[in-house]
Design a protein around this motif. Sequence first.
Motif, PDB file in Angstrom:
ATOM      1  N   LEU A   8      41.976  31.731  46.909  1.00 42.85           N
ATOM      2  CA  LEU A   8      43.296  32.244  46.547  1.00 42.85           C
ATOM      3  C   LEU A   8      43.223  33.565  45.792  1.00 42.85           C
ATOM      4  O   LEU A   8      44.238  34.153  45.447  1.00 42.85           O
ATOM      5  CB  LEU A   8      44.021  31.220  45.666  1.00 42.85           C
ATOM      6  N   HIS A   9      42.026  34.013  45.520  1.00 42.11           N
ATOM      7  CA  HIS A   9      41.876  35.204  44.687  1.00 42.11           C
ATOM      8  C   HIS A   9      40.845  36.126  45.347  1.00 42.11           C
ATOM      9  O   HIS A   9      39.651  35.991  45.137  1.00 42.11           O
ATOM     10  CB  HIS A   9      41.418  34.766  43.285  1.00 42.11           C
ATOM     11  N   ALA A  10      41.349  37.021  46.218  1.00 39.46           N
ATOM     12  CA  ALA A  10      40.435  37.909  46.939  1.00 39.46           C
ATOM     13  C   ALA A  10      40.973  39.336  46.921  1.00 39.46           C
ATOM     14  O   ALA A  10      42.178  39.560  47.011  1.00 39.46           O
ATOM     15  CB  ALA A  10      40.270  37.431  48.375  1.00 39.46           C
ATOM     16  N   HIS A  11      40.043  40.268  46.764  1.00 37.31           N
ATOM     17  CA  HIS A  11      40.395  41.692  46.757  1.00 37.31           C
ATOM     18  C   HIS A  11      39.893  42.346  48.029  1.00 37.31           C
ATOM     19  O   HIS A  11      38.747  42.153  48.407  1.00 37.31           O
ATOM     20  CB  HIS A  11      39.750  42.393  45.558  1.00 37.31           C
ATOM     21  N   SER A  12      40.760  43.138  48.655  1.00 36.78           N
ATOM     22  CA  SER A  12      40.329  43.903  49.825  1.00 36.78           C
ATOM     23  C   SER A  12      40.093  45.343  49.385  1.00 36.78           C
ATOM     24  O   SER A  12      40.230  45.674  48.199  1.00 36.78           O
ATOM     25  CB  SER A  12      41.412  43.872  50.902  1.00 36.78           C
ATOM     26  N   ASP A  42      45.264  41.900  45.695  1.00 40.09           N
ATOM     27  CA  ASP A  42      44.796  43.232  45.296  1.00 40.09           C
ATOM     28  C   ASP A  42      45.420  43.640  43.965  1.00 40.09           C
ATOM     29  O   ASP A  42      46.460  43.125  43.565  1.00 40.09           O
ATOM     30  CB  ASP A  42      45.125  44.242  46.397  1.00 40.09           C
ATOM     31  N   HIS A  43      44.748  44.568  43.300  1.00 42.69           N
ATOM     32  CA  HIS A  43      45.243  45.027  42.003  1.00 42.69           C
ATOM     33  C   HIS A  43      46.549  45.804  42.165  1.00 42.69           C
ATOM     34  O   HIS A  43      46.607  46.789  42.890  1.00 42.69           O
ATOM     35  CB  HIS A  43      44.230  45.970  41.348  1.00 42.69           C
ATOM     36  N   HIS A  44      47.585  45.347  41.484  1.00 41.68           N
ATOM     37  CA  HIS A  44      48.842  46.092  41.395  1.00 41.68           C
ATOM     38  C   HIS A  44      49.366  46.598  42.720  1.00 41.68           C
ATOM     39  O   HIS A  44      49.932  47.687  42.773  1.00 41.68           O
ATOM     40  CB  HIS A  44      48.688  47.291  40.444  1.00 41.68           C
ATOM     41  N   ALA A  67      49.019  39.234  44.035  1.00 42.77           N
ATOM     42  CA  ALA A  67      48.452  40.439  43.446  1.00 42.77           C
ATOM     43  C   ALA A  67      47.860  40.070  42.097  1.00 42.77           C
ATOM     44  O   ALA A  67      48.237  39.057  41.498  1.00 42.77           O
ATOM     45  CB  ALA A  67      49.522  41.512  43.263  1.00 42.77           C
ATOM     46  N   GLU A  68      46.919  40.879  41.654  1.00 42.78           N
ATOM     47  CA  GLU A  68      46.393  40.690  40.313  1.00 42.78           C
ATOM     48  C   GLU A  68      46.928  41.829  39.455  1.00 42.78           C
ATOM     49  O   GLU A  68      46.815  42.991  39.828  1.00 42.78           O
ATOM     50  CB  GLU A  68      44.859  40.720  40.323  1.00 42.78           C
ATOM     51  N   VAL A  69      47.541  41.467  38.332  1.00 39.55           N
ATOM     52  CA  VAL A  69      48.070  42.516  37.458  1.00 39.55           C
ATOM     53  C   VAL A  69      47.235  42.587  36.179  1.00 39.55           C
ATOM     54  O   VAL A  69      46.613  41.602  35.765  1.00 39.55           O
ATOM     55  CB  VAL A  69      49.546  42.271  37.071  1.00 39.55           C
ATOM     56  N   ASN A 193      36.914  32.434  43.499  1.00 39.16           N
ATOM     57  CA  ASN A 193      35.655  33.163  43.348  1.00 39.16           C
ATOM     58  C   ASN A 193      35.863  34.650  43.096  1.00 39.16           C
ATOM     59  O   ASN A 193      34.920  35.421  43.169  1.00 39.16           O
ATOM     60  CB  ASN A 193      34.750  32.928  44.566  1.00 39.16           C
ATOM     61  N   ASN A 194      37.107  35.073  42.819  1.00 48.61           N
ATOM     62  CA  ASN A 194      37.370  36.486  42.551  1.00 48.61           C
ATOM     63  C   ASN A 194      36.626  37.366  43.556  1.00 48.61           C
ATOM     64  O   ASN A 194      35.847  38.238  43.202  1.00 48.61           O
ATOM     65  CB  ASN A 194      36.952  36.833  41.114  1.00 48.61           C
ATOM     66  N   VAL A 195      36.932  37.104  44.823  1.00 48.79           N
ATOM     67  CA  VAL A 195      36.167  37.725  45.915  1.00 48.79           C
ATOM     68  C   VAL A 195      36.372  39.237  45.959  1.00 48.79           C
ATOM     69  O   VAL A 195      37.497  39.725  45.848  1.00 48.79           O
ATOM     70  CB  VAL A 195      36.590  37.073  47.254  1.00 48.79           C
ATOM     71  N   HIS A 196      35.259  39.963  46.117  1.00 51.34           N
ATOM     72  CA  HIS A 196      35.336  41.416  46.234  1.00 51.34           C
ATOM     73  C   HIS A 196      34.677  41.942  47.496  1.00 51.34           C
ATOM     74  O   HIS A 196      34.701  43.134  47.758  1.00 51.34           O
ATOM     75  CB  HIS A 196      34.705  42.088  45.012  1.00 51.34           C
ATOM     76  N   TYR A 197      34.036  41.056  48.248  1.00 54.21           N
ATOM     77  CA  TYR A 197      33.445  41.440  49.533  1.00 54.21           C
ATOM     78  C   TYR A 197      33.290  40.186  50.376  1.00 54.21           C
ATOM     79  O   TYR A 197      33.277  39.069  49.852  1.00 54.21           O
ATOM     80  CB  TYR A 197      32.098  42.164  49.373  1.00 54.21           C
TER      81      TYR A 197
HETATM   82 ZN   LIG Z   1      40.289  39.744  40.635  1.00 53.46          ZN
END
Ligand SMILES: [Zn+2]
Length: 1020
Positions: A8-12, A42-44, A67-69, A193-197
């Motif tokens: 539920l927590h992934a950044h592209s 994604d951030h903001h 989104a993550e703020v 897992n605060n995914v970043h890749y």
């Molecule tokens: Zn994050």
Amino acid sequence: MSSEYVELHAHSCFSLLDGAATPEALLDRAAELGMGALGLTDHHGLYAAIRFSIAAQERGIHPIIGAEVTLEDERHLVLLAETQQGYRNLCWLLSRAQLDHEKGAARLAWAHLPNHTQGLIALTGCRQGVLAAPLLAGDRDGARRQLAELRALFGAEHLYIELQHHLRPDDDALVADLAALAHEASLPLVASNNVHYARREGYRLQQVLTAICHNQPLRACRNQLYPNSELYLKSGAELAELLGAYPEALAHTAEIAARCQVDLNLRALAIPPAADAGDADARLRALCEAALSRWYPTGEAAARAQLRHELQVIGQVQLAGYFLMVWEIVAWARERGIQVRGRGSAANSIVAYLLGITNVDPLEHNLLFERFLSTETRTMPDIDLDFCSRRREEVIQHVYERYGERHVGMVCNYVTYRQRSAIRDVGKALALPQELIDRLAKSQGKWGLPAEELESFAVSTQTWEQYLALCEAIQGYPRHLSIHVGGLCITAAPLDEIVPLERATMPGRVVIQWDKDNVEDAGLIKLDLLSLRTLSAIDECLTMIQTHYGKSIDLDALPLDDPAVYDALQRADTVGAFQVESRAQQQALVQMKPREFNDLVIEVALIRPGPLQGGMVHPFFRRRQGLEPVTHVHPLLAPILAETMGIIVFQEQVIRVAMVMGQFSAGEADLLRRAMSRHRAEEEMARFRERFVAGAQAQGVAAATAHEVFDKLAGFASYGFCKSHAAAFAKTAYDTLWLRAHYPAAYYCGVLNAEPMGFYAPRVIVSDARRHGVAVRPVHVNLSGAICTLEGGGEGLAIRLGLQYVDGLGETGAERVVAARPAGGYVELEDLCRRTRLPRRLVEQVILAGGLDELSAASPRRDRRGLIWELGRLRYHEEALPLPLAPDGVALEPMTYAEELLAEYGSTGVAAEGHLMELHRERLTRARIGTSQTLARAQHGERVRVAGFVAVRQQPPTAKGFAFFTLEDEWGLMNIIVRPQVFAAQRTEWVGATVLGVEGVVQRAHGQINVLAERATKVK
Ligand SMILES: [Zn+2]
Ligand SMILES: [Zn+2]
């Protein structure tokens, strides 16, 4: 295999310079893991929300939008949209976070949260999160207070305590603390897992992005980097190993995923209420019918039938309000005399034509309404409007006023990594030698450097390979946002509840977080209000015709068969005309020899990089000239391609071929066309190809033939024009040529005032005006206006260059000279200085331009060198001017003609009455160097030597190393072709010279003369 765990927590990569995977790469990995849903946070920003949703649905994955703020106290919070209301709140909160702070430093104020949490699920975030951060700082009470606050805002049902475990030494303790806190507060846990890749390998790119973000080499930002490579998309099993003590945390992910149901087809929110209340359909019908008799005085039946059909489609897709909106904007502009023309696929529509949005008759030109709009179309039709460039801003302001600040936003553009920017940014992050980076960035074409060169930089092969791989990987990643040239998004509901807004780089401007493709895919309305300098030129030309001839010209009513226009086209005499003036266009014109308007439409569509590269242009001309028979790859294509002799020229033909041969529906065919024009992923194209070939085979077409046709479609569609767009442009081209043929002085004057525009520099326009019998006079402090003006009367009209042409003077300086001018004109140099108080260097430029040569008819011609001397003696400061001065009797050599001419070029960029080549003429004649006139008489294969001022120098990337020059002398233009080896042999001469001599062989073909250069010669 399906897993219970959902990330539920992934950044592209739309977590700009932080996330290291495209949304598609994350989804592909999720699909591999059998994950039924995936949350993007994604951030903001919701930059990728639309793209992510579409790609997720294509893969059968349920998309979760969030989104993550970063809050004002620097702590992180993850928000997921559970409902439509939640989505609107998320947009609103993100807009506040962006707009309340500097660009790139978004922070959400706690104070914005009350009343805007409904429909949102909050997760407490990462190590910088609202709970973990105080816990890691040993502030358990602080964590409790934050939790209480969040609970009050979101409620116990909508708040989850997030557990992450990245194998860091203190992660076990942190997870235990968080779980204890949850237990104490009776709040549920959730794992992430605060995914970043997507995959573990991605960590390297993620680190490089972080370094780029901090504008530091990697080794200097160790503290900002994640210490390991654990932030990839993991399976439930992998996470269970880490968080096995909290099975409910994993189980909750799937529950949350199932709760989040947001539909991003926002079309219902798109159309603002029509200008006037009432039945939009009826109002639209009334407007069109009122216009019908004007445009179709005879032959009304066909028009009426087409109108009926279009109105029926428009009614069915409920777009009458949209047409009324565009009509209102166009009508508003026209009322104020602002030139406006619709372009693009809108010209396929008789409704757009009748409303005055476009000015090409779709019936006469057999245009395909379905390319613009059909009942199957899932997206909004796209109307592009060109306005006179000087007045477009007025129109934009009107739209803001008419629909309200909160309902109008500029569409953004994602500036993405390309080869060169990747080389620079990644190189810097890896701390490679600057010289090496520069060298690679300048090397064109393929990646890489010769081995021997690489050796001299002492970079290991391993580093080098990694560097290139990272550069490759980062291609297409967004780097920052810019404003789209003219795209406005207009909505019924307030924009900040539909898409987050943020600051643009331009001060005071706000953009929405979506680019034009996203706006289209979301079903929102986008209007392109573009500025076109040609329309400024036309606008001025029409005004001058009114002033000097007392005639008002209605361009919409011009017949499209004026011989003067086709005569100019056939001779490629098109300098200053819209769209057909370039060298490539001119070369094509003499082969095409347009005889009627449709020829011009084909020409405009055909002479483009795509068709040229696709090798379609030459076969077309051979067929047109009867040198090659008209054949069709398959008989099915014959009726579709008959009008263009078997060659694909228009996008409409791509659609029809897909429908007829590939058995696509109209909607599918349009999807194919759009995928092609957006350079969509290869897999997507492969699916279309499979579908096309299958459809063709079902009709007995051989697979090889079907593949061949599909290749042709794909090669073409990415660059092609739609026919309606080409027709709209052809009409503007026709108008410019018509004005130039009948009112040359007014037209060239309009063009000079709209510069910079088109293909040629103003000096080429000036020479061309003279060749068409229009006198051009130099800048004059007493006779010039700020802009170029017409002097004299009737047939004797001449162009007087405007003061703005004086280098450095600009609009303000030029207007100052005009405003300070006494009724009788300036009488002396010091008079000019005293009244205008212009800086000395600008006065000098005015002198050099010839502006003070003859102050009045009575006074003798002044020498420019003498004037500059006089200016020096004035001890002229802009403020205090000691006057008058007695003559000092110094004898000066007056400026020679050559010096004056060069001074004019230097100061204004043009020579009103002379030509640079005059200065070389005597010597050139003695050396038996030919002119554009002698070249015109030369035979094919004849060896010639010519010389001229370089008017255009081109090395198109599509030309395989060939270079093209247009040289100009006193009498006309000459075309030079330089082969790659000839260019390489004398690179300095070809690149550096302003005046160029060329020796070569004449090539005559289809009435066009080129010189195939063998060498460059010195002229000076
Ligand atoms: Zn994050
Ligand atoms: Zn975070």
